[in-house]
Scaffold this motif. Structure first.
Motif, short mmCIF file in Angstrom:
data_model
loop_
_atom_site.label_atom_id
_atom_site.label_comp_id
_atom_site.label_asym_id
_atom_site.label_seq_id
_atom_site.Cartn_x
_atom_site.Cartn_y
_atom_site.Cartn_z
N THR A 1 -8.53 48.41 12.00
CA THR A 1 -9.07 49.12 13.16
C THR A 1 -7.98 49.38 14.19
OG1 THR A 1 -11.24 48.09 12.79
CG2 THR A 1 -10.83 49.07 14.96
N LEU B 1 -14.92 53.37 8.92
CA LEU B 1 -16.09 53.69 9.73
C LEU B 1 -17.38 53.18 9.10
CD1 LEU B 1 -15.20 57.32 10.89
CD2 LEU B 1 -15.55 55.32 12.37
N LEU C 1 -17.88 49.58 10.34
CA LEU C 1 -17.86 49.22 11.76
C LEU C 1 -19.25 49.32 12.39
CD1 LEU C 1 -14.63 51.04 13.03
CD2 LEU C 1 -14.89 48.61 12.43
N ASP C 2 -19.45 48.57 13.45
CA ASP C 2 -20.67 48.62 14.23
C ASP C 2 -20.71 49.97 14.98
OD1 ASP C 2 -22.72 48.40 16.07
OD2 ASP C 2 -22.01 46.53 16.96
N PRO C 3 -21.72 50.81 14.72
CA PRO C 3 -21.77 52.13 15.37
C PRO C 3 -21.85 52.07 16.89
CG PRO C 3 -23.23 52.06 13.47
CD PRO C 3 -22.78 50.65 13.71
N TYR D 1 -15.61 52.36 16.99
CA TYR D 1 -16.38 53.32 16.20
C TYR D 1 -16.55 54.63 16.97
CZ TYR D 1 -20.07 55.47 13.43
OH TYR D 1 -20.80 56.34 12.67
N THR D 2 -16.87 54.52 18.25
CA THR D 2 -17.07 55.72 19.06
C THR D 2 -15.81 56.56 19.13
OG1 THR D 2 -18.76 54.61 20.41
CG2 THR D 2 -17.67 56.55 21.37
N SER E 1 -15.02 57.96 15.41
CA SER E 1 -15.97 58.96 14.94
C SER E 1 -15.87 60.23 15.78
CB SER E 1 -17.40 58.41 14.97
OG SER E 1 -17.79 58.04 16.28
N GLU F 1 -25.13 58.31 9.73
CA GLU F 1 -25.80 58.19 11.02
C GLU F 1 -27.24 58.66 10.97
OE1 GLU F 1 -23.65 59.49 14.42
OE2 GLU F 1 -22.02 58.05 14.04
#
Length: 359
Positions: free
Chosen positions: A245, A285, A288-290, A295-296, A299, A355
């Motif tokens: 990450t 991705l 990872l925790d959305p 992640y933000t 993405s 998503e």
């Protein structure tokens, strides 16, 4: 919810965009006979046999098959594998360990798609060939770049070796395979990864022990990301994912210009580099925790850059991409650059499907 996230019978409109990119590879680059794909559009010099480009053709066809379930794409993957064998004299071996490892990774995915153990054995054979001929203790236990330069070690060889070792071990349970992958990862981290996560290209190219810091490539970052994800899956340790990450975020900070990875060099090989980043960023991705800040950030980068790609690289009903997605393709395009566009759009489609929980 925007129109780009609209659910359709095949998922999202990004599934459609990814399929357009896939079919555009054939539209612009398809060739008769053993050539299979012209190296450039418009067709020109085809004297170079781009073995490692074809390994990524195999990979992207499998992306399309996994996404759609359409047997056409699996048949395309099988034809690509057969073409590599035909043009390489019936063998999968060559002088470059990174080339063979790219092929082994794609062939392992071909095994997963077909369930045919022949492909698992081929992938294992390539792994063993690399160990037998490329693994040595020069500057620490790791894989050399090619047979003619066993003293030269780099990320392009060791990164895919780690990924392949972890994936093979996860499928076969062979502990020695994983142990060599972990050793290569430790070497890579210690020698070529900066404290901020940025991954340098190689060391000792001129037998002087120097690190090549001038080659700042997206695919080096990609390989360390992929290695971290693969080792997380093989070992259960989240340490590898945290390192992956960090590298993913640093790559964008260091290498992106106004939200895009642009041209990385003058040759056709470099056209593939950013596509490999998207491939392995997608594997990260997915883990990872959305709701997390990384992640933000990551993405958002995928969305903004693929928005630019789709907006600027359409040609009638097709997609033709150059190295810089802020504008249309130049007059001559290598199919390596088209592969990067395909990988990016497949990553975008996968992101939207996850998503929306479309499987």
């Amino acid at each position: 919810m925007t129109s780009d996230n609209t659910v359709s019978s095949i998922g999202t409109v990004w599934d459609s965009h990814a399929t357009t990119a896939q079919t555009s590879l054939d539209h612009f680059f398809a060739a008769d006979g053993p050539q299979f794909l012209n190296n450039y559009y418009p067709a020109g010099d085809n004297t170079t046999f781009n073995y490692w480009w074809l390994a990524h053709v195999l990979d992207v066809r499998l992306d399309a098959y996994i996404r759609t379930g359409d047997q056409h794409w699996l048949e395309q993957a099988l034809q690509t594998h057969a073409n590599i064998l035909e043009r390489n004299g019936g063998s999968l071996y060559n002088d470059y360990f990174d080339d063979m490892l790219w092929n082994a990774l794609a062939i392992l995915r071909l095994h997963d798609a077909t369930g045919d153990d022949r492909y698992l054995r081929l992938s294992q054979d390539l792994w063993q060939h690399v160990v037998d001929h490329g693994w040595n203790d020069v500057l620490g236990p790791s894989v050399a770049w090619r047979k003619q330069q066993l003293y030269y070690k780099n990320t392009p060889a060791n990164g895919p070796f780690v990924i392949l070792s972890a994936r093979l071990a996860a499928r076969t349970g062979e502990k020695p395979v994983l142990e060599l992958g972990l050793a290569a990862y430790e070497w890579l981290t210690r020698i070529l990864v900066r404290a901020d996560g940025f991954v340098e290209d190689g060391i000792n190219r001129n037998q002087d022990g120097r690190i090549d810091v001038q080659w700042r490539y997206t695919y080096n970052q990609a390989l360390y990301i992929g290695a971290g994800v693969a080792l997380t899956q093989a070992t259960g340790s989240s340490t590898f994912r945290r390192q992956a990450t960090l590298t993913a975020l640093t790559a964008i900070q260091e290498l992106a210009d106004d939200g895009l990875f642009r041209t990385e060099g003058a040759g056709g090989d470099e056209g593939l580099f950013k596509g490999i980043y998207y491939r392995y960023l997608d594997t990260l991705l997915a883990t990872l925790d959305p709701s997390s800040p990384p992640y933000t950030t990551l993405s958002t980068f995928v969305r903004r850059s693929t928005d630019a790609l789709w907006a600027h690289c359409q040609v009638d009903d097709w997609l033709l991409a150059g190295d810089d997605w802020s504008g249309p393709a130049p007059s001559t395009v290598a199919y390596s650059t088209q592969l990067s566009a395909i990988m990016a759009l497949e990553a975008r489609a996968a992101l939207e499907r996850r998503e929306l929980r479309i499987y």
